[in-house]
Design a protein around this motif. Sequence first.
Motif, PDB file in Angstrom:
ATOM      1  N   SER A  77     -39.371  54.374  41.267  1.00  0.00           N
ATOM      2  CA  SER A  77     -38.792  55.906  41.709  1.00  0.00           C
ATOM      3  C   SER A  77     -38.251  56.766  40.491  1.00  0.00           C
ATOM      4  O   SER A  77     -38.329  56.308  39.129  1.00  0.00           O
ATOM      5  CB  SER A  77     -37.799  55.404  42.790  1.00  0.00           C
ATOM      6  OG  SER A  77     -36.505  55.005  42.204  1.00  0.00           O
ATOM      7  N   ARG A  78     -37.623  57.717  40.805  1.00  0.00           N
ATOM      8  CA  ARG A  78     -36.948  58.747  39.718  1.00  0.00           C
ATOM      9  C   ARG A  78     -35.750  58.251  38.997  1.00  0.00           C
ATOM     10  O   ARG A  78     -35.431  58.609  38.057  1.00  0.00           O
ATOM     11  CB  ARG A  78     -36.539  60.048  40.429  1.00  0.00           C
ATOM     12  CG  ARG A  78     -35.538  59.709  41.546  1.00  0.00           C
ATOM     13  CD  ARG A  78     -35.504  61.064  42.370  1.00  0.00           C
ATOM     14  NE  ARG A  78     -34.733  62.079  41.517  1.00  0.00           N
ATOM     15  CZ  ARG A  78     -33.525  62.384  41.414  1.00  0.00           C
ATOM     16  NH1 ARG A  78     -32.525  61.749  42.064  1.00  0.00           N
ATOM     17  NH2 ARG A  78     -33.012  63.391  40.860  1.00  0.00           N
ATOM     18  N   ASP A  79     -35.305  56.932  39.777  1.00  0.00           N
ATOM     19  CA  ASP A  79     -34.039  56.546  38.957  1.00  0.00           C
ATOM     20  C   ASP A  79     -34.539  55.848  37.601  1.00  0.00           C
ATOM     21  O   ASP A  79     -33.379  55.940  36.743  1.00  0.00           O
ATOM     22  CB  ASP A  79     -33.508  55.334  39.809  1.00  0.00           C
ATOM     23  CG  ASP A  79     -32.706  56.034  41.204  1.00  0.00           C
ATOM     24  OD1 ASP A  79     -32.555  57.466  41.067  1.00  0.00           O
ATOM     25  OD2 ASP A  79     -32.689  55.166  42.232  1.00  0.00           O
ATOM     26  N   ALA A  80     -35.683  55.482  37.187  1.00  0.00           N
ATOM     27  CA  ALA A  80     -36.072  54.820  36.292  1.00  0.00           C
ATOM     28  C   ALA A  80     -36.218  55.786  35.081  1.00  0.00           C
ATOM     29  O   ALA A  80     -36.118  55.517  34.092  1.00  0.00           O
ATOM     30  CB  ALA A  80     -37.450  54.314  36.248  1.00  0.00           C
ATOM     31  N   LEU A  82     -34.106  58.641  34.813  1.00  0.00           N
ATOM     32  CA  LEU A  82     -32.978  59.424  34.803  1.00  0.00           C
ATOM     33  C   LEU A  82     -31.761  58.779  33.784  1.00  0.00           C
ATOM     34  O   LEU A  82     -31.553  57.414  33.839  1.00  0.00           O
ATOM     35  CB  LEU A  82     -32.114  59.595  36.197  1.00  0.00           C
ATOM     36  CG  LEU A  82     -32.829  60.295  37.296  1.00  0.00           C
ATOM     37  CD1 LEU A  82     -32.200  60.238  38.653  1.00  0.00           C
ATOM     38  CD2 LEU A  82     -32.966  61.764  36.862  1.00  0.00           C
ATOM     39  N   ASP A  84     -28.688  58.931  33.279  1.00  0.00           N
ATOM     40  CA  ASP A  84     -27.480  58.633  33.540  1.00  0.00           C
ATOM     41  C   ASP A  84     -27.736  57.229  34.630  1.00  0.00           C
ATOM     42  O   ASP A  84     -26.914  56.308  34.628  1.00  0.00           O
ATOM     43  CB  ASP A  84     -26.597  59.397  34.617  1.00  0.00           C
ATOM     44  CG  ASP A  84     -27.742  59.981  35.912  1.00  0.00           C
ATOM     45  OD1 ASP A  84     -28.793  59.484  35.882  1.00  0.00           O
ATOM     46  OD2 ASP A  84     -27.021  60.556  36.882  1.00  0.00           O
ATOM     47  N   LYS A  85     -28.884  56.937  35.244  1.00  0.00           N
ATOM     48  CA  LYS A  85     -29.132  55.707  35.636  1.00  0.00           C
ATOM     49  C   LYS A  85     -29.317  54.474  34.691  1.00  0.00           C
ATOM     50  O   LYS A  85     -29.094  53.453  34.826  1.00  0.00           O
ATOM     51  CB  LYS A  85     -30.361  55.862  36.649  1.00  0.00           C
ATOM     52  CG  LYS A  85     -30.013  56.826  37.807  1.00  0.00           C
ATOM     53  CD  LYS A  85     -28.889  56.593  38.450  1.00  0.00           C
ATOM     54  CE  LYS A  85     -28.808  57.266  39.865  1.00  0.00           C
ATOM     55  NZ  LYS A  85     -27.877  57.054  40.962  1.00  0.00           N
ATOM     56  N   VAL A  86     -30.138  54.744  33.576  1.00  0.00           N
ATOM     57  CA  VAL A  86     -30.758  53.781  32.592  1.00  0.00           C
ATOM     58  C   VAL A  86     -29.780  53.440  31.667  1.00  0.00           C
ATOM     59  O   VAL A  86     -29.856  52.576  30.684  1.00  0.00           O
ATOM     60  CB  VAL A  86     -32.160  54.038  32.281  1.00  0.00           C
ATOM     61  CG1 VAL A  86     -33.095  54.006  33.281  1.00  0.00           C
ATOM     62  CG2 VAL A  86     -32.158  55.305  31.587  1.00  0.00           C
ATOM     63  N   GLY A  87     -28.674  54.570  31.431  1.00  0.00           N
ATOM     64  CA  GLY A  87     -27.795  54.368  30.181  1.00  0.00           C
ATOM     65  C   GLY A  87     -28.408  54.775  28.978  1.00  0.00           C
ATOM     66  O   GLY A  87     -27.687  54.040  27.938  1.00  0.00           O
ATOM     67  N   CYS A  93     -41.850  60.642  31.372  1.00  0.00           N
ATOM     68  CA  CYS A  93     -41.589  59.470  32.605  1.00  0.00           C
ATOM     69  C   CYS A  93     -43.038  59.381  32.799  1.00  0.00           C
ATOM     70  O   CYS A  93     -43.404  59.741  33.656  1.00  0.00           O
ATOM     71  CB  CYS A  93     -41.052  60.272  33.687  1.00  0.00           C
ATOM     72  SG  CYS A  93     -40.575  59.390  35.080  1.00  0.00           S
ATOM     73  N   THR A 420     -37.358  64.586  38.293  1.00  0.00           N
ATOM     74  CA  THR A 420     -36.310  64.170  37.146  1.00  0.00           C
ATOM     75  C   THR A 420     -36.605  65.513  36.065  1.00  0.00           C
ATOM     76  O   THR A 420     -37.695  66.400  36.359  1.00  0.00           O
ATOM     77  CB  THR A 420     -36.814  63.166  36.506  1.00  0.00           C
ATOM     78  OG1 THR A 420     -38.199  63.265  35.794  1.00  0.00           O
ATOM     79  CG2 THR A 420     -36.927  62.019  37.317  1.00  0.00           C
TER      80      THR A 420
END
Length: 459
Positions: A77-80, A82, A84-87, A93, A420
């Motif tokens: 999903s889009r979290d991969a 972003l 701020d999600k992966v740090g 992408c 994203t």
Amino acid sequence: MTDATLDNAPRAFVRTETLPQQPAPLSVAGPLAWIHANLFSSPLNAILTLLCIWFVVVTVPELVHFYILDAVWSGASRDACLADKVGRPVGACWAYVADRFQYFIYGSYPIADRWRVNIVFAMFALGVVWLLWNRAPLKRIGVFYFFVILPLSGFILLLGGDRAQGLLRFLILLSFALAVLYLVLSFVPSLARFWTNPALLAVEQEAPPWKRFHGAKSLILLSLVVFGILAILDDRIGLLRVDTGLWGGMMVTFLISAVGIVFSLPLGVVLALGRRSRLPIIQLLSVIFIEFVRGVPLITVLFMANTMLPLFVPQEYSPDRLLRPLIGVALFASAYMAEVIRGGLQAIPKGQFEGAMSLGLGYWQMMRLIILPQALRIVIPGIVNTFIGLFKDTTLVTIVGIFDFLRTVEATLVDPTWATPTTRTTGYAFAAVFYFLCCWGMSRYSIAVEKRLAAGQKR
């Protein structure tokens, strides 16, 4: 003469061994000489070279970091994608491309029936290799396969339904009828001659009549095999109808470009010959068609094909929504191809025409055997350039609601699952790579053909 005089006398010496070959000076040959001749041969070239080096140094590292080093290659999903999600800093992408890759290829074509598209892709690849590979055997059978078997099989597999099944039954019956006719023409005359005069049997064995139809036998056998396999697939699995509104992605892009390329070349040849014809009516019609089509943009042609073409035929015979842009693209490309081929015809010396006529060749024999092969060889760069332009112009069919490859990429950009900051850049980069590889492949093949035919040699 004394010995001292002989010792002081000049002597001549002839070397019996050759000196080893010495390397050329660095200022004449080698990397330094190439750099000086091609990159720093003048102050202007030196400035341009330095500007290019500066541009590469500034842009390439950033592109490498964005598309490779900092890219995200896997994720659901889009979290991969972003930061701020992966740090960490996130680049392209590619996980989004991998997740939507099937859609990019097939569009909305039903998942359970995508094996049909894969078969068409495999048949298309076989036909392209068969035609373009110079050492491929049975070229005439390959031409029949590419221009007859492949379009009919592709229509049956991709569309399906009652219409495709009816066409398949007709083709199988036609193939069987031709096979029976071949057997009759092959063996019945021999039997008749044997019963009337057995002495003729030896002559028939030396030159049997079926030898005259050897090429037809191969074509009939190929048709029976291909259409028989399709009939088995239809009986075992079933070829349900898939509406063309569900077609999309690379499948539609390859379909439109292939139809345009296949039909534009022969139509362009006919229009070029018509424009040079001595018959006024044929010349006038050819000129009107070429100038009218070349005088309007492709978007206008597509709009006319989509909205005006159904008005000229009864509603029950209205062309399919995908068939309309196929016709428009083919006619549009044929007008440009006609001018390219006309340029090759005008480049042929008059002596070639006179020499062909002196041999007693008719007009079509002269064109087929003498003039057209030379003209087409001369304009290979122009032909391939038209093909490349046609392949890229397939993106314009989105104007009339056809989901080609680029349209499928744009459709996924609004998907909230992969929304994203880098999704749009990644999608368009993937599309650019796809179009570049296809166009670069056509360009490299045309260069190879030019070298093989020596079309670029100076006389």
